[in-house]
Design a protein around this motif. Structure first.
Motif, PDB file in Angstrom:
ATOM      1  N   ILE A  63      -0.910 -22.452   8.830  1.00 25.96           N
ATOM      2  CA  ILE A  63       0.167 -21.499   9.151  1.00 25.96           C
ATOM      3  C   ILE A  63      -0.065 -20.126   8.543  1.00 25.96           C
ATOM      4  O   ILE A  63       0.564 -19.157   8.965  1.00 25.96           O
ATOM      5  N   ILE A  83       7.271 -16.034   4.539  1.00 28.38           N
ATOM      6  CA  ILE A  83       8.281 -16.610   5.450  1.00 28.38           C
ATOM      7  C   ILE A  83       7.687 -17.800   6.200  1.00 28.38           C
ATOM      8  O   ILE A  83       8.316 -18.866   6.310  1.00 28.38           O
ATOM      9  N   ARG A  84       6.478 -17.648   6.702  1.00 21.20           N
ATOM     10  CA  ARG A  84       5.844 -18.750   7.437  1.00 21.20           C
ATOM     11  C   ARG A  84       5.645 -19.964   6.524  1.00 21.20           C
ATOM     12  O   ARG A  84       5.834 -21.109   6.937  1.00 21.20           O
ATOM     13  N   ARG A 103       5.540 -11.634   5.422  1.00 20.01           N
ATOM     14  CA  ARG A 103       5.685 -12.519   6.590  1.00 20.01           C
ATOM     15  C   ARG A 103       4.960 -13.847   6.394  1.00 20.01           C
ATOM     16  O   ARG A 103       5.420 -14.882   6.856  1.00 20.01           O
ATOM     17  N   GLU A 128       0.824  -1.217   0.000  1.00 17.57           N
ATOM     18  CA  GLU A 128       0.000   0.000   0.000  1.00 17.57           C
ATOM     19  C   GLU A 128       0.851   1.258   0.000  1.00 17.57           C
ATOM     20  O   GLU A 128       0.483   2.278  -0.516  1.00 17.57           O
ATOM     21  N   LYS A 129       1.990   1.152   0.641  1.00 16.46           N
ATOM     22  CA  LYS A 129       2.778   2.361   0.836  1.00 16.46           C
ATOM     23  C   LYS A 129       4.239   2.064   0.572  1.00 16.46           C
ATOM     24  O   LYS A 129       4.765   1.076   1.059  1.00 16.46           O
ATOM     25  N   MET A 161       9.105  -5.317   5.043  1.00 25.19           N
ATOM     26  CA  MET A 161       8.210  -6.455   4.865  1.00 25.19           C
ATOM     27  C   MET A 161       6.817  -6.098   5.384  1.00 25.19           C
ATOM     28  O   MET A 161       6.688  -5.328   6.318  1.00 25.19           O
ATOM     29  N   ASN A 162       5.802  -6.670   4.769  1.00 24.74           N
ATOM     30  CA  ASN A 162       4.442  -6.493   5.279  1.00 24.74           C
ATOM     31  C   ASN A 162       3.845  -7.864   5.640  1.00 24.74           C
ATOM     32  O   ASN A 162       4.566  -8.873   5.644  1.00 24.74           O
ATOM     33  N   ASP A 163       2.545  -7.887   5.951  1.00 23.52           N
ATOM     34  CA  ASP A 163       1.920  -9.146   6.379  1.00 23.52           C
ATOM     35  C   ASP A 163       2.007 -10.231   5.301  1.00 23.52           C
ATOM     36  O   ASP A 163       2.066 -11.424   5.615  1.00 23.52           O
ATOM     37  N   ILE A 164       2.027  -9.817   4.042  1.00 32.70           N
ATOM     38  CA  ILE A 164       2.135 -10.805   2.955  1.00 32.70           C
ATOM     39  C   ILE A 164       3.555 -11.382   2.934  1.00 32.70           C
ATOM     40  O   ILE A 164       3.748 -12.594   2.830  1.00 32.70           O
ATOM     41  N   PHE A 221      10.501  -0.427   8.123  1.00 31.36           N
ATOM     42  CA  PHE A 221       9.861  -1.694   7.766  1.00 31.36           C
ATOM     43  C   PHE A 221       9.887  -1.846   6.256  1.00 31.36           C
ATOM     44  O   PHE A 221       9.460  -0.932   5.559  1.00 31.36           O
ATOM     45  N   PRO A 239      -3.398 -17.612   6.516  1.00 32.89           N
ATOM     46  CA  PRO A 239      -4.673 -17.553   5.800  1.00 32.89           C
ATOM     47  C   PRO A 239      -4.404 -17.553   4.291  1.00 32.89           C
ATOM     48  O   PRO A 239      -3.300 -17.232   3.854  1.00 32.89           O
ATOM     49  N   TYR A 286      14.008 -18.094   1.483  1.00 32.39           N
ATOM     50  CA  TYR A 286      13.454 -16.794   1.121  1.00 32.39           C
ATOM     51  C   TYR A 286      14.504 -15.724   1.392  1.00 32.39           C
ATOM     52  O   TYR A 286      15.375 -15.896   2.249  1.00 32.39           O
TER      53      TYR A 286
END
Lengths: 400, 400
Positions: free
Chosen positions: A358, A284-285, A281, A204-205, A276-279, A274, A360, A299
């Protein structure tokens, strides 16, 4: 009409597995630590540059992706031009038979074959291509390492794009930067099996620029100095040994640890940075879960949310299948025939023992594009008559 | 009917400003570094515990938030019980007139007045309350620091909840942990102006537990040792000085730097640990923007995505107004009369020079709840007859 001298070249992108973050000299672009990267294939990602010198030209001009840009305002570009012209002038002074190119005005036209908005390492391939093309135009008798010292002054990581395969940028110690240069650790032919998948992640940013960000880290992170002194030197040695041994699990572990640590020192910056964002991360999971019974993929994240996943060729169909599960709707160009050659593996979904919980499943377009590529060669010289970007008048054939 | 002995107490939550992360002894819960916290008011957040000893009871029993739990399976709870009973037995051996409580079975009933699913520090208040209530039941002649050595063995950070105000947990050096204890740096009356706003952040997936996470960091993070040895000792000194001087900008800067660094060493763990998500990071960006002309607020994040924002009382209405802009629909209970006393400030939206673009406005419910609270006192003893959680039969009055 005056004589025309022109060179056209392409240069690759490189993705670091031991990261460069922090300058000890910001104008010469001398880094606080050595780094190491893998050069990715120009078949998928490259910068292409044509440079022409002509007595007909009245001024130096530059077009980037079809848009004319100021050369004077770009100190780094000016430095690369000045250095290569000075080298050419020396050659001409020594050999009177050489055409007098050092004094001619030039037109530079450069394009990337990948979206610049995607946040991929376009300044590395761009400056490597500029300096390599200048060296061809001026017929400079420099090897890639010598040339890397010039490219480094355009963009630090550009120095590593002058080689194919596995490339170290040795930080050097001298104040003039003459020993801060790229060297090839192993050519792409050493480990032809190593491939990469780039996940272009929606963001987004736009984050902090690397140039600003890294100096803020140098200034404020209490952990960076420890990384520089106590972590990176050993990690460079370990990484070089892992590459020589083609030990993928070790290569992967070091790659992931170094990516983590780079983002850790960004977070230890004040105010924190920052990328990295939630995607990011979630990726990574996903890779961590995929590796739970043995390391099959690595990764790494640069100064943006995009993931680069390194893996041996044999794991790529499975990785693509997993990524497709969590990130539906990502564009994919099957340039390495992954889908064509592995239709069942690609359609298999998650592997049997994979814990789906792990992460969504993300909405369509969270990962915009998946690019499949591999470790490959360094800059290529093309025939300007056939592949040049400039028309007869010395203007871009394609104007945006 | 046998004689009844009962105590009922409440204990507060504490939020660290110099974080505890990593144990040097996992069974005694001895930390790798000292830490420092602010005790938050029990008016907003507390654990409440009633413990009754009676010869009528045939077995030790425990109810947490209305649900009966096994005591035997909980080694940490067993340790707290064993230690306090041993201390009581010594008292009884020394003074024959004392009621014989050490040998009686007990019923423990404990409740939090805040949602446990919110990821707030319920184990700190819970174990502090357990040990404090046991000390009242057994009339142990221990000061809060002595008691903290017992509470520490229930949950590390519980030791800090035995004091109000500003509390250091000194890591200690001894193998038996007897010098690893909490001490009060300053009471809540020293800095009554310090308030906090807790943003309960929506989280799709529960992160790694702190107990597992911190030992993985101890094992794999190359940066943690540097934090422990070279960063925290000086930061503890600086933080104590800032609290004594009521120097909010310094207190805030150290708080934010320590939160950043805690999450940095989590990220430097292999595989990496994430507790913050995109909403958490947006809160960091918002506070960073708010502080651009002078530090007016401090964020800190524990092992979860929730933000705790410390600020002087006078800035709270403005902060609430900013948070409400970016996180619409968060539940808010105006228990400190913030909205009532500052209707215009709260409705003002973003301050004049605030760059709104630093974060997108999130969807309804991204921050589920905003809790307004302040630095306050330590455990409180209540009248069991009026406030006890157990009925005449020694069972929970309220069963889930």
């Amino acid at each position: 009409m005056a004589a025309i001298f022109e060179a056209t070249c392409t240069a690759p992108v490189n993705i670091a597995v031991v990261k460069y973050w922090g300058k000890r000299d910001t104008s010469l672009i001398l880094p606080t630590n050595s780094s190491l990267s893998v050069t990715l294939s120009q078949d998928q990602l490259h910068s292409k540059t044509s440079i022409r010198a002509s007595a007909d030209f009245t001024t130096d001009r530059l077009w980037l992706n079809g848009i004319e840009e100021s050369i004077e305002k770009n100190k780094r570009l000016v430095a690369c031009l000045r250095e290569t012209r000075a080298l050419r002038a020396t050659l001409e002074a020594e050999n009177a038979t050489l055409p007098k190119l050092a004094g001619l005005k030039i037109h530079i036209c450069s394009e990337n074959n990948f979206p610049t908005a995607a946040g991929l390492a376009s300044s590395a391939s761009g400056y490597a291509c500029l300096v390599y093309t200048l060296s061809k135009l001026f017929e400079l008798p420099l090897n890639a390492s010598d040339l890397s010292v010039v490219a480094r002054q355009g963009s630090g990581s550009a120095c590593r794009s002058l080689f194919g395969g596995f490339v170290a940028w040795e930080m050097g110690e001298k104040a003039d930067g003459s020993d801060s240069r790229a060297v090839q650790i192993a050519p792409e032919t050493h480990w032809p099996d190593l491939q990469a998948m780039i996940c272009v992640v929606s963001d987004e940013k736009k984050g902090t620029s690397s140039t600003e960000g890294m100096q803020l880290t140098v200034k404020t992170s209490a952990l960076l100095q420890h990384r520089i002194k106590d972590v990176v030197p050993k990690r460079m040695d370990d990484m070089i040994a892992a590459i020589h041994a083609k030990d993928f699990p070790k290569f992967a572990e070091l790659t992931m640890q170094d990516s983590n640590q780079f983002h850790a020192v960004c977070l230890d910056t004040y105010p924190p940075i920052f990328y990295m964002n939630d995607i990011s991360r979630a990726i990574i999971r996903i890779i961590t879960e995929y590796n739970k019974d043995g390391v099959k993929a690595a990764y790494t994240f640069d100064a943006g949310p995009n993931a680069v996943i390194y893996a041996p060729k044999e794991n790529m169909a499975e990785i693509f299948s997993i990524l497709s599960h969590y990130f539906p709707g990502a564009a994919f160009d099957d340039s390495l025939n992954l889908v064509k050659e592995n239709p069942e593996k690609v359609a298999a979904g998650l592997p049997q023992n994979f814990d789906a919980r792990i992460s969504p499943v993300f909405a369509q377009g969270a990962v915009k594009q998946i690019l499949h590529t591999k470790a490959d060669d360094g800059p290529r010289t093309l025939d300007s008559a056939q592949h040049g970007l400039l028309n007869a008048a010395g203007l871009p054939k394609r104007l945006a």
